[in-house]
Design an enzyme around this catalytic site. Sequence first.
Site, PDB file in Angstrom:
ATOM      1  N   CYS A 192       0.866  -1.184   0.000  1.00  0.00           N
ATOM      2  CA  CYS A 192       0.000   0.000   0.000  1.00  0.00           C
ATOM      3  C   CYS A 192       0.900   1.229   0.000  1.00  0.00           C
ATOM      4  CB  CYS A 192      -0.948  -0.011   1.192  1.00  0.00           C
ATOM      5  SG  CYS A 192      -0.109  -0.011   2.799  1.00  0.00           S
ATOM      6  N   THR A 193       0.343   2.394   0.238  1.00  0.00           N
ATOM      7  CA  THR A 193       1.107   3.640   0.123  1.00  0.00           C
ATOM      8  C   THR A 193       2.234   3.733   1.146  1.00  0.00           C
ATOM      9  OG1 THR A 193      -0.895   4.749  -0.641  1.00  0.00           O
ATOM     10  CG2 THR A 193       0.940   6.154   0.044  1.00  0.00           C
TER      11      THR A 193
END
Length: 310
Positions: A192-193
């Site tokens: 994810c980020t």
Amino acid sequence: MNLQDDQTSADLFQVATFYSFTAWTEVTIACLLHDLLSLGDEHQLMGTVLLAEEGVNGTICGSVDGVSALLERLESDLIEGLFELKISWTPEQAFRRFKVRRKAEIVTMGLAGLNPSKTVGTYVDAHEWNDLIDDPDTLLIDTRNDYEVAIGEFKGAINPQTKCFRDFPAWVEQQLRSMVKAQTPARIAMYCTGGIRCEKATSYLIEKGFTNVHHLRGGILRYFEEVSQTESRWQGECFVFDQRVALNHQLSPGVHCLCHACGMPLTPEDQTMNSYLPGVQCRHCVDQFSDTDRIRFAERQRQMEHSSRK
């Protein structure tokens, strides 16, 4: 904590993205709410910090001294080694206001009982990530939202096409379980980020009986920091939840902007289309809103442009 960078200047704002899954009491949370709000006001910080019994999640922007002061206060109530922090820089303030909020979860999956501070997948450092995802026996999953995936991803990753993180458990039960049964991968790898969503996602998968679950430590942002672009498996830009909209591999603001009507990221090509009216509509939402909505959006856009000229 040394947050200096020899490539920065006094003209740049520092952006700190951070999280930690750690057990906090209500007393600790109440003290942090008070202290962080005071520090934000004192140092003119902007951004958002979420506090919950499961830990902290936030992104703040301001001077090096201000960011350092807030992070040091947070770390005084954290277990050493469990604080994930990424630093980047921007020529303009990345947020419009400063908020510290008490929440049920620091990243909302909507399920009770998960405890990533106790049950979590195998961390994979950025310099080991390429070898893991290059292996054909690895099932690679992007745990971000569909609109984030649209502007950048690791090659070969599965997009669950979720609108929000709450949708992820349903996708696991409706699609991933049968996918794993059919493909029998040696391992699952998620990203994810900044690392927080994929970390919580590994906790959920393990609770549901999945094995050999891995996740990218520090997320895409850490990968950008530690892996050269020539060796990178990343394609595109990385969506971020602030005024920068997206970051490139150098952790600098990218080419995407945001449609303030529907919230979708827009490419430079999207912005040249006849359907695009800044702040009012884009190709994604041209048929989505009423004329009354568009009048309201246009007035909001006018006020934003007026404010930015001050």
